[in-house]
Design a protein around this motif. Structure first.
Motif, PDB file in Angstrom:
ATOM      1  N   GLN A   1      -3.168 -55.292  -2.432  1.00 44.91           N
ATOM      2  CA  GLN A   1      -3.735 -55.985  -1.125  1.00 44.91           C
ATOM      3  C   GLN A   1      -5.027 -56.564  -1.440  1.00 44.91           C
ATOM      4  OE1 GLN A   1      -1.290 -56.464   1.308  1.00 44.91           O
ATOM      5  NE2 GLN A   1      -0.125 -55.337  -0.192  1.00 44.91           N
TER       6      GLN A   1
ATOM      7  N   LEU B   1      -4.937 -59.829  -2.872  1.00 47.56           N
ATOM      8  CA  LEU B   1      -4.409 -60.709  -2.101  1.00 47.56           C
ATOM      9  C   LEU B   1      -5.612 -61.187  -1.176  1.00 47.56           C
ATOM     10  CD1 LEU B   1      -1.038 -59.364  -1.005  1.00 47.56           C
ATOM     11  CD2 LEU B   1      -1.400 -61.181  -2.541  1.00 47.56           C
TER      12      LEU B   1
ATOM     13  N   ALA C   1      -9.027 -60.753  -6.918  1.00 42.51           N
ATOM     14  CA  ALA C   1      -7.569 -60.854  -7.092  1.00 42.51           C
ATOM     15  C   ALA C   1      -7.253 -60.355  -8.322  1.00 42.51           C
ATOM     16  CB  ALA C   1      -7.040 -62.426  -6.987  1.00 42.51           C
TER      17      ALA C   1
END
Length: 436
Positions: free
Chosen positions: A57, A60, A376
């Motif tokens: 996450q 993301l 990321a």
């Protein structure tokens, strides 16, 4: 057009003082919000996922901020070169105030969720895509040519200090009260807006109305490709920091490796700020004047070594791991400050004003790629091979990239001072304007 009188120091100009306050407040808010977004997303995800899934996450979150910047970069640079840069920053700061306030309210009332966090992260990315080039290109318009090197250095110091101290503020504020971290960011953005309102009329670069906007957008890329020194400084930061994204994984280290919680996260996030602040203080008394290229290369290598040292804290007894980790991050912050100081000074002084917005947008894209896209990369790599291997491998990669760049770009290795060449940059701008 306003003619600025000569002065010995950029801080003698009210416009520049207001700019500096606004710049520092905005960067503090931006980076404090970024660390809190990651920390909150990780904690929300850990309620339903394992460590690997929650670490993804973080990847993301970085991607949500990077993608708007990637797609909007050609437009934002052109906008910064053709419209009042003060108005651009004011509009985007209003958007950021609202975004931070929404997250503060959602956290306070308990309806915060991953989709909301990702959505706000994307809004932040859009706002940054526009205000970054405008902020960077505005600084040289506020002081005369003779004060420009000092103005660029001071502006770079403010940006770097804010970018590293900001996460510490966010971590400590979140530890005190989660919703207060976003409220603090909103207040800092409001402070930046007030400061920018106090900046009076400034000289504007001439607009080229003879050529299509798309062609002018391409000019920024063409200029960077033609100036190998600018290209080298921009891409070195891109690939080195892209790989060595230790700070992106601070939430993982704080919670699951060093077990120090949100307060420990604040300490870890503050450490690079200490290193950057001490380095900035040194430059304020002893500005760098010679062998700037070699010093930048050395700083990036030191950045990689410090990243490796931080990664190795996972194998150190817990009684001293946090102290070693903080020490490594202090060195990391100082090395990053040296790199940013050299890079920003070279880019601004080697770029004509009419092209500065477009070149700044490309520089911002690489910085964001190395930060948000680096987040990321680090998050996804941590999910794949584990956070420790991701941090250590990233530090090794940064060192390898630096050695390769020293070989590929002798212009960087041989750069002695910040002084631009007598001709070249300005001629490029004139030729493109008259081309038709």
């Amino acid at each position: 057009m306003t003619v600025l009188p000569p002065a010995s120091h950029p801080l003698s100009y009210g416009n520049f003082r207001a700019y500096l306050v606004g710049r520092l407040a905005a960067v503090l808010a931006q980076y404090s919000m970024m660390i809190v977004l990651g920390w909150q997303a990780y904690n929300v995800a850990r309620e339903t996922m394992d460590t690997s899934g929650a670490a993804a996450q973080l990847g993301l979150i970085g991607l949500a901020q990077f993608l708007p910047l990637f797609f909007l970069t050609p437009v934002t640079g052109w906008v910064a070169d053709h419209y009042d840069r003060r108005k651009i920053t004011r509009i985007t700061l209003c958007l950021l105030i609202v975004a931070a306030a929404i997250l503060a309210l959602a956290t306070y009332e308990g309806w915060v969720s991953l989709p909301l966090i990702f959505g706000i992260a994307a809004v932040v990315g859009i706002a940054r895509a526009f205000n970054g080039p405008a902020y960077s290109a505005l600084a040289p318009n506020l002081v005369p040519r003779e004060a420009l090197p000092n103005a660029i250095a001071i502006s770079s110091v403010a940006w770097q200090a804010g970018s590293i101290i900001g996460p510490a503020l966010g971590g400590y504020a979140y530890a005190a009260t989660p919703w207060g971290a976003y409220a603090l960011a909103s207040a800092l953005f409001a402070t930046a807006l007030i400061a920018m309102i106090f900046i009076g009329p400034v000289p504007q670069p001439p607009r080229d109305t003879t050529r299509h906007p798309v062609r002018q957008m391409i000019d920024g890329l063409t200029y960077v490709r033609s100036n190998r020194l600018v290209l080298a400084t921009i891409t070195l930061d891109l690939f080195a920091v892209l790989l060595a994204g230790a700070t992106a994984l601070l939430p993982v280290y704080a919670r699951d490796i060093l077990h120090v919680g949100s307060t420990g996260l604040g300490h870890l996030a503050a450490a690079p700020g200490v290193g950057a602040g001490l380095t900035a203080l040194w430059f304020s008394f002893r500005p760098m004047k010679k062998d700037v290229g070699v010093k930048m290369l050395g700083a990036v290598i030191l950045f990689g070594l410090a990243t490796i040292a931080f990664g190795l804290t996972a194998f150190v007894p817990h009684s001293i791991a946090i102290e070693i980790g903080i020490g490594a991050l202090v060195i990391l912050g100082g090395a990053d400050m040296i790199s940013v100081y050299v890079r920003q000074s070279l880019i601004q002084l080697h770029t004509p004003d009419a092209m500065r917005g477009r070149v700044s947008s490309l520089s911002q894209l690489t910085i964001s790629a190395s930060n948000e896209l680096g987040e990321a990369e680090s998050g996804f790599l941590a999910a794949l091979v584990g956070p420790v291997a991701a941090v250590i491998g990233g530090g090794i990669g940064a060192i390898v990239i630096t050695l390769v760049w020293a070989r590929l770009f002798p212009e960087l290795r041989l750069a002695r001072t910040f002084d631009p060449p007598e001709t070249g940059a300005s001629n490029f701008s004139q030729e493109r304007v008259h081309e038709s």
